[in-house]
Design a protein around this motif. Structure first.
Motif, PDB file in Angstrom:
ATOM      1  N   ASN A   1      34.183  36.974 -30.246  1.00  0.00           N
ATOM      2  CA  ASN A   1      34.848  36.343 -29.004  1.00  0.00           C
ATOM      3  C   ASN A   1      33.695  35.591 -28.247  1.00  0.00           C
ATOM      4  OD1 ASN A   1      34.364  37.284 -26.253  1.00  0.00           O
ATOM      5  ND2 ASN A   1      36.282  38.635 -26.438  1.00  0.00           N
ATOM      6  N   ASP A   2      33.979  34.487 -27.510  1.00  0.00           N
ATOM      7  CA  ASP A   2      32.703  33.565 -26.733  1.00  0.00           C
ATOM      8  C   ASP A   2      32.168  34.622 -25.846  1.00  0.00           C
ATOM      9  OD1 ASP A   2      33.614  31.625 -28.276  1.00  0.00           O
ATOM     10  OD2 ASP A   2      34.723  30.459 -27.002  1.00  0.00           O
ATOM     11  N   GLU A   3      32.864  35.282 -25.198  1.00  0.00           N
ATOM     12  CA  GLU A   3      32.124  36.007 -23.940  1.00  0.00           C
ATOM     13  C   GLU A   3      31.089  36.873 -24.665  1.00  0.00           C
ATOM     14  OE1 GLU A   3      32.352  35.678 -20.785  1.00  0.00           O
ATOM     15  OE2 GLU A   3      34.270  34.607 -20.848  1.00  0.00           O
ATOM     16  N   GLU A   4      31.555  37.713 -25.650  1.00  0.00           N
ATOM     17  CA  GLU A   4      30.454  38.505 -26.413  1.00  0.00           C
ATOM     18  C   GLU A   4      29.184  37.626 -26.754  1.00  0.00           C
ATOM     19  OE1 GLU A   4      32.514  42.733 -27.453  1.00  0.00           O
ATOM     20  OE2 GLU A   4      32.666  41.121 -29.080  1.00  0.00           O
ATOM     21  N   LYS A   5      29.457  36.604 -27.465  1.00  0.00           N
ATOM     22  CA  LYS A   5      28.595  35.814 -28.113  1.00  0.00           C
ATOM     23  C   LYS A   5      27.515  35.348 -26.969  1.00  0.00           C
ATOM     24  CE  LYS A   5      30.804  33.710 -31.955  1.00  0.00           C
ATOM     25  NZ  LYS A   5      31.545  32.168 -32.572  1.00  0.00           N
ATOM     26  N   PHE A   6      28.236  34.981 -25.933  1.00  0.00           N
ATOM     27  CA  PHE A   6      27.481  34.731 -24.855  1.00  0.00           C
ATOM     28  C   PHE A   6      26.540  35.629 -24.402  1.00  0.00           C
ATOM     29  CE2 PHE A   6      26.781  33.797 -20.353  1.00  0.00           C
ATOM     30  CZ  PHE A   6      26.033  32.715 -20.332  1.00  0.00           C
ATOM     31  N   ALA A   7      27.355  36.677 -24.217  1.00  0.00           N
ATOM     32  CA  ALA A   7      26.364  38.118 -23.500  1.00  0.00           C
ATOM     33  C   ALA A   7      25.331  38.348 -24.522  1.00  0.00           C
ATOM     34  CB  ALA A   7      27.568  39.206 -23.436  1.00  0.00           C
ATOM     35  N   PHE A   8      25.540  38.465 -25.715  1.00  0.00           N
ATOM     36  CA  PHE A   8      24.375  38.414 -26.526  1.00  0.00           C
ATOM     37  C   PHE A   8      23.239  37.478 -26.432  1.00  0.00           C
ATOM     38  CE2 PHE A   8      22.269  37.550 -30.962  1.00  0.00           C
ATOM     39  CZ  PHE A   8      21.914  38.890 -31.025  1.00  0.00           C
ATOM     40  N   ALA A   9      23.612  35.966 -26.422  1.00  0.00           N
ATOM     41  CA  ALA A   9      22.470  35.208 -26.050  1.00  0.00           C
ATOM     42  C   ALA A   9      21.887  35.527 -24.974  1.00  0.00           C
ATOM     43  CB  ALA A   9      23.083  33.871 -26.205  1.00  0.00           C
ATOM     44  N   ARG A  10      22.500  35.985 -24.014  1.00  0.00           N
ATOM     45  CA  ARG A  10      21.865  35.907 -22.603  1.00  0.00           C
ATOM     46  C   ARG A  10      20.907  37.218 -22.801  1.00  0.00           C
ATOM     47  NH1 ARG A  10      25.834  36.629 -17.703  1.00  0.00           N
ATOM     48  NH2 ARG A  10      26.137  38.563 -18.966  1.00  0.00           N
ATOM     49  N   ALA A  11      21.485  38.228 -23.462  1.00  0.00           N
ATOM     50  CA  ALA A  11      20.743  39.517 -23.358  1.00  0.00           C
ATOM     51  C   ALA A  11      19.081  39.170 -23.948  1.00  0.00           C
ATOM     52  CB  ALA A  11      21.209  40.559 -24.404  1.00  0.00           C
ATOM     53  N   LEU A  12      19.203  38.237 -25.132  1.00  0.00           N
ATOM     54  CA  LEU A  12      17.859  38.035 -25.697  1.00  0.00           C
ATOM     55  C   LEU A  12      17.024  37.323 -24.619  1.00  0.00           C
ATOM     56  CD1 LEU A  12      18.845  37.070 -29.450  1.00  0.00           C
ATOM     57  CD2 LEU A  12      17.882  38.984 -28.431  1.00  0.00           C
ATOM     58  N   SER A  13      17.559  36.348 -24.077  1.00  0.00           N
ATOM     59  CA  SER A  13      16.887  35.773 -22.898  1.00  0.00           C
ATOM     60  C   SER A  13      16.341  36.524 -21.828  1.00  0.00           C
ATOM     61  CB  SER A  13      17.740  34.715 -22.254  1.00  0.00           C
ATOM     62  OG  SER A  13      17.351  34.208 -21.139  1.00  0.00           O
ATOM     63  N   ARG A  14      16.999  37.553 -21.492  1.00  0.00           N
ATOM     64  CA  ARG A  14      16.707  38.528 -20.544  1.00  0.00           C
ATOM     65  C   ARG A  14      15.581  39.481 -21.024  1.00  0.00           C
ATOM     66  NH1 ARG A  14      22.315  40.146 -17.406  1.00  0.00           N
ATOM     67  NH2 ARG A  14      22.145  38.422 -15.973  1.00  0.00           N
ATOM     68  N   LEU A  15      15.809  39.833 -22.272  1.00  0.00           N
ATOM     69  CA  LEU A  15      14.722  40.575 -22.769  1.00  0.00           C
ATOM     70  C   LEU A  15      13.399  40.317 -22.705  1.00  0.00           C
ATOM     71  CD1 LEU A  15      16.526  42.290 -25.945  1.00  0.00           C
ATOM     72  CD2 LEU A  15      15.466  43.538 -24.148  1.00  0.00           C
ATOM     73  N   GLN A  16      13.449  38.733 -23.146  1.00  0.00           N
ATOM     74  CA  GLN A  16      12.181  37.924 -22.874  1.00  0.00           C
ATOM     75  C   GLN A  16      11.537  38.055 -21.391  1.00  0.00           C
ATOM     76  OE1 GLN A  16      12.472  34.197 -24.353  1.00  0.00           O
ATOM     77  NE2 GLN A  16      10.586  33.357 -23.595  1.00  0.00           N
ATOM     78  N   GLN A  17      12.472  37.785 -20.255  1.00  0.00           N
ATOM     79  CA  GLN A  17      12.073  37.988 -19.185  1.00  0.00           C
ATOM     80  C   GLN A  17      11.392  39.474 -18.698  1.00  0.00           C
ATOM     81  OE1 GLN A  17      15.006  37.220 -15.964  1.00  0.00           O
ATOM     82  NE2 GLN A  17      13.101  36.749 -14.557  1.00  0.00           N
ATOM     83  N   MET A  18      12.510  40.492 -19.233  1.00  0.00           N
ATOM     84  CA  MET A  18      11.823  41.755 -19.149  1.00  0.00           C
ATOM     85  C   MET A  18      10.747  42.438 -19.624  1.00  0.00           C
ATOM     86  SD  MET A  18      15.691  43.124 -19.233  1.00  0.00           S
ATOM     87  CE  MET A  18      15.485  45.109 -18.406  1.00  0.00           C
ATOM     88  N   SER A  19      10.020  41.326 -20.517  1.00  0.00           N
ATOM     89  CA  SER A  19       8.834  41.956 -21.170  1.00  0.00           C
ATOM     90  C   SER A  19       7.533  41.119 -20.260  1.00  0.00           C
ATOM     91  CB  SER A  19       8.671  41.693 -22.402  1.00  0.00           C
ATOM     92  OG  SER A  19       8.679  40.121 -22.781  1.00  0.00           O
TER      93      SER A  19
END
Ligand SMILES: Nc1ncnc2c1ncn2[C@@H]1O[C@H](COP(=O)(O)OP(=O)(O)OP(=O)(O)O)[C@@H](O)[C@H]1O
Length: 492
Positions: A462-480
């Motif tokens: 589902n598109d929402e989940e794909k998007f949430a996944f990609a966003r999580a990777l971007s956020r993990l980068q910021q959280m480090s």
């Protein structure tokens, strides 16, 4: 530079945007506009001057000016006897749209139902939507009660409160929406939602009626929502989507819909990266003595660092947190600073969004150990991890981990893993060219993610989940980044 608003100025700017013929008079107020606040932050060096953001700030400043003279209606709590099913939905809606009581205040009844009542700001990840909303929020005139809440949390609150109201009034079929709308409007005139999104049918139906009520002149709530989706893309392909379309139309009609098309993902701007994420160096096996000792040292160091502001340094084992009458086990913790879980304890069990929100609000920092390689075979665990990450990110919490590999390499094909051992990865076979099939993927074309991320996200249908996944990777980068670690949410 700040400006003073005089009563004469209030009168002059009273009605064009809100369409409400009521003025707010006050002694001169010291008000910094969003534009002044933005300029201040740019001068201070906290923000980079971004021409796309600046354009939006000008629109926000106009809305802000309208707020200065806005006098919200007095909202009455509806009588319970009007909300029982026999009365019929019609009557309930009647009271929303001006046919019900309005305290005899004709100004409210005369108000223009189609006037602009808010801002809907959408755009790609990391381009500054939340930052702009927070900046706006900090400049809202002090006579207007306000609330800023993550949309996910808001929906959780609505479901919980609906349940409580039905129990309180001992009536399972009670139409709770008018009560909810009145409570919300009495509490906050300006409502700011971060990450507005609609993912399930129950939320869609509840929202449609609630927003109609809140934005009606009787309730007079003003809205500011950020989202990664254009209004027309909300709840796309959702069950009974047709019933949600009036809500989309309402948003489009009553909010100024703004697309933030800044090409900059501020999370991708290189910043010094701290070592919060540990993974073994190439060639070092997960179970080797060296790796195990490195993991232990990493966890101990970060636990001590995260816990350093805590007056109570005690470490609790199997501490129990209450979530909606259930108890949630936290294997190792020092409330309220740090909680430690293995990946399996955190994501391998049936935990839900409410559990992760409760954790994120209860602890300032988290350590998650033993994160294995992840594949489509453990999709539910990945989903839970994303929900956990989103909750911690939104609460501005910190995260340290030990993982089988850096996050960008952690998501793999099941056949590349050694059977039964997700900490081990076999040599990757040559998959040349596979990413090319993702060049037309929505995540790449519309949201600017790398093709490799689109490929990993394809484990979700589902598109929402794909998007949430990609966003999580971007956020993990910021959280480090050290910026993130240094600017943790203060202890309450
Ligand atoms: N002009 C700017 N200068 C410097 N940093 C910025 C600027 N705009 C945004 N940022 C920073 O970039 C990061 C991402 O911004 P923000 O969270 O507002 O993005 P977003 O569009 O809401 O992303 P998402 O859709 O993922 O929630 C934040 O740390 C924010 O403070």
């Amino acid at each position: 530079m700040s400006r003073f608003i005089t009563p004469a100025r209030c009168r002059a700017i009273a009605n064009p945007l809100l369409g409400i013929r009521r003025f707010h008079f006050s002694v001169p107020l010291l008000v910094r506009t969003p534009l002044e606040e933005y300029n201040f932050k740019v001068e201070q060096g906290t923000l980079r001057d971004d021409p796309y953001q600046r354009k939006i700030i000008s629109t926000l400043s106009i809305f802000h000016e309208m707020l200065s003279s806005y006098d919200p209606p007095k909202v009455e709590t509806p009588a319970i006897s009007d909300l029982k099913p026999k009365i019929g939905i019609r009557k309930v809606f009647g009271s929303f749209f001006g046919k019900g009581k309005n305290n005899g205040n004709t100004d409210v009844a005369l108000a223009d139902e189609n006037a602009i009542k808010g801002i809907y700001l959408y755009g790609d990840v990391g381009c500054g939507k939340t930052m702009l909303m927070d900046l706006f929020y900090s400049t809202i005139p002090s006579h207007l009660p306000k609330k800023r809440i993550h949309f996910h949390q808001f929906m959780q609150h609505l479901h919980k409160r609906s349940h409580q109201l039905k129990i309180e009034h001992n009536h399972n079929d009670l139409d709770v929406i008018p009560l909810l709308a009145a409570e919300i409007a009495q509490d906050s005139t300006v409502l700011c939602f971060d990450e507005f999104q609609v993912t399930d049918v129950a939320d869609a139906m509840l929202l449609r009626r609630l927003l109609m009520a809140l934005l009606s002149p009787d309730h007079g709530v003003l809205l500011f929502a950020t989202s990664n989706r254009a209004p027309d893309d909300l709840y796309l392909n959702g069950i009974q989507r047709v019933s949600f379309i009036p809500c989309i139309q309402l948003i489009k009609r009553q909010c100024r819909v703004i697309y933030l098309n800044s090409p900059t993902d501020y999370r991708k701007i290189p910043k010094p990266v701290s070592s919060v994420y540990y993974f073994p160096k190439p060639g070092v096996k997960w179970l080797s003595k060296t790796n195990q000792s490195n993991c232990k040292k990493h966890v101990e160091q970060w636990y001590e660092y995260f816990n350093s502001e805590n007056d109570n340094q005690t470490i609790l084992e199997n501490h129990s947190l209450e979530v909606w009458g259930r108890s949630l086990n936290v294997p190792l913790s020092s409330p309220p600073t740090v909680a430690q879980f293995t990946f399996h304890d955190l994501c391998g069990k049936p935990m839900a969004a409410g559990d992760y929100l409760m954790l994120a609000n209860s602890y300032q920092s988290f350590i998650v150990t033993d994160i294995p390689y992840l594949s489509i075979d453990v999709r539910d665990q990945v989903r839970r991890f994303i929900t956990f990450l989103d909750a911690v990110y939104d609460a501005h919490g910190r995260l340290a981990v030990t993982a089988a590999a850096p996050f960008k390499d952690l998501f793999v094909e099941p056949e590349d893993l050694q059977k039964g051992n997700y900490m081990l990865y076999r040599r990757q076979q040559d998959k040349g060219g596979v990413e090319e099939t993702f060049e037309d993927d929505e995540l790449v074309v519309k949201h600017g993610f790398d093709k490799s991320i689109a490929k990993k996200a394809s484990m979700f249908a589902n598109d929402e989940e794909k998007f949430a996944f990609a966003r999580a990777l971007s956020r993990l980068q910021q959280m480090s980044t050290t910026d993130w670690i240094d600017n943790v949410r203060p202890l309450q």
